[in-house]
Design a protein around this motif. Sequence first.
Motif, mmCIF file in Angstrom:
data_model
loop_
_atom_site.group_PDB
_atom_site.id
_atom_site.type_symbol
_atom_site.label_atom_id
_atom_site.label_comp_id
_atom_site.label_asym_id
_atom_site.label_seq_id
_atom_site.Cartn_x
_atom_site.Cartn_y
_atom_site.Cartn_z
ATOM 1 N N THR A 218 0.841 -1.194 0.000
ATOM 2 C CA THR A 218 0.000 0.000 0.000
ATOM 3 C C THR A 218 0.875 1.242 0.000
ATOM 4 O O THR A 218 2.101 1.171 0.186
ATOM 5 C CB THR A 218 -0.892 -0.005 1.239
ATOM 6 O OG1 THR A 218 -0.058 0.082 2.407
ATOM 7 C CG2 THR A 218 -1.744 -1.279 1.305
ATOM 8 N N GLU A 219 0.216 2.396 -0.217
ATOM 9 C CA GLU A 219 0.961 3.651 -0.236
ATOM 10 C C GLU A 219 1.634 3.919 1.111
ATOM 11 O O GLU A 219 2.767 4.396 1.185
ATOM 12 C CB GLU A 219 0.018 4.799 -0.603
ATOM 13 C CG GLU A 219 0.725 6.112 -0.874
ATOM 14 C CD GLU A 219 1.630 6.031 -2.099
ATOM 15 O OE1 GLU A 219 2.641 6.781 -2.136
ATOM 16 O OE2 GLU A 219 1.338 5.241 -3.030
ATOM 17 N N GLN A 221 2.607 1.689 3.284
ATOM 18 C CA GLN A 221 3.741 0.785 3.448
ATOM 19 C C GLN A 221 4.937 1.227 2.605
ATOM 20 O O GLN A 221 6.080 1.095 3.025
ATOM 21 C CB GLN A 221 3.328 -0.635 3.062
ATOM 22 C CG GLN A 221 2.349 -1.277 4.042
ATOM 23 C CD GLN A 221 1.821 -2.611 3.546
ATOM 24 O OE1 GLN A 221 1.778 -2.853 2.329
ATOM 25 N NE2 GLN A 221 1.381 -3.467 4.477
#
Length: 558
Positions: A218-219, A221
């Motif tokens: 994800t963004e 992460q």
Amino acid sequence: MRAGWNWLKGPEPWTRRMLAGDLVLGGVLALLGLGVEELDNGSVQRMAAGAAAVVLLTLARRRLPATTLIVASAVSPFLPGSLLVTVLLGWSAGRRIVGVGRAMAAFTVAFLAAVVFSVVQAWSDERPVLVIVFSTLMFLAMTVMPGLASRYWSQRRTLLQALQERNGQLMRERVMVAGQARLRERQRIAQDMHDSLGHQLALIAVHTGALEVDPQLTERQREAVGVLRQASVAAMHELREVVGILRDGVEAPVPAEEAQPAARGVAGIAGIVEAARSAGTDVRMTVAGRPRPLVAACDHAAYRIVQEALTNAYKHASGAPISVELRYEDDSLVVEIANGPAAGPGVGAVVSGGQGLTGLRERARLVGGMVHAGGTEGGGFRVAGVLPYGAEPAGVEDIADDFGQQAQAQAQAGGFTVAPPPMDWAAVDKELAVGGRSRAGGVAMGCGIAFAAVVLLVIVIGAGVVMLVGSAGSAMISQEDFDKVRVGESEEAVRKKLPDGDSFMTEGLERKGPERPAGSDCLALLSSDDSGLTTNTVFRFCFKDGKLVDKQAYESEQ
């Protein structure tokens, strides 16, 4: 005039204070010489010549030690007032004549001059052997003994100075050897760090870089992985700097394409605060006062204080808000980092050597600052550092050694100098006499010189007493002998009955007392029965045309 003055000073420095001291010393010796001339019934011209000779010889002894010694020995028989200066000139020649051969030659020539001219001056006394013995003893006591004592003292002091210089050289060499050993150890540590940590950090950077472009993340992460990658790259740069310092003592150059946007100083604090915010930590930064530049060491220390304090907050108070404050005071920069109590459980086991705050305190001390760390009332933790705008290197501890020079050598090796400590010659003498044999030898030599001086003095006094007794025999008669002589007797018969009167004790006595018969030749003798302290009884016999024409007895002041 100036060239002559420089020539007179000679190779050694001659300050106004030393000149004044020489003039005072020459004046004192000249006054004492005037007293000697007065006892010898010297004329005014001879007194003036003796005083001038004493002053000139005293001033010239530094430049011409051998010449002044020889000249003084030659003129002292004719100018008794210059006799005392031979003690000073013997001392000066013993110190300043370079080489044992030259010193022996100078003293030998001076001795021959003193003996020869003493015999010439006293040739009318017809006692050359006694004059030679007395002159020899006087020269030994007043010239040779001061010269020997001065030469021994000068050579001992020269030896101590050579030992001091040698000790200083050994201290410098020892510091250099220790520095080389430290450099080799640092190079070994740098190689180990580069081989182990460098490899691990490179792996972290590669893996986090690959993970950052993973499409399954994800963004949020990706942002976290990006922070990790930037931290690993920054750690590699700092490792490179540390390795460069350990190897060469200077920071390793960083390529332009890998250079960080913020320096490792106050200007870089905003960058590490922003990186902490990016990682999700609540960090607030405030700056108070007018910003002022710091020297490089203080600038770097401020950065490290903030970095270490933030690291401690991450480890021990995860999730707690952190405040970073920079206050520019009038004389120092105050760096303060405070965090509240932990918002939740810690991050688990953390790697910590327990040396972070200790290292910060030492870093601040080296630049003349200080660091304080401790808990706050609300259960948080606070780290505050005070750093001067100009670095003040920490003092070097005094390390005692044989001559007190090790601290100076270490200070010079560290890049700054300190004033050398004053030389304690008493301590040097104590350390020099390590063995009992050397101490006993020095004591024996000193006792030998003292004993020889005493023996020579006793011999000189004894010879003087013998000469005085001999002079008294040639200058005194009794009242009975005076009464036996009749006016009108032949001069030859009278002189056979009387001493010759050739003595310093009767010099000038014939000119005193009643008026002498015109055209007569008079002989003055002292009374052997006289016990007066201030006056002497004089017996005068005047001869004319081969007969005794007058005899008188009168009192004369001593």
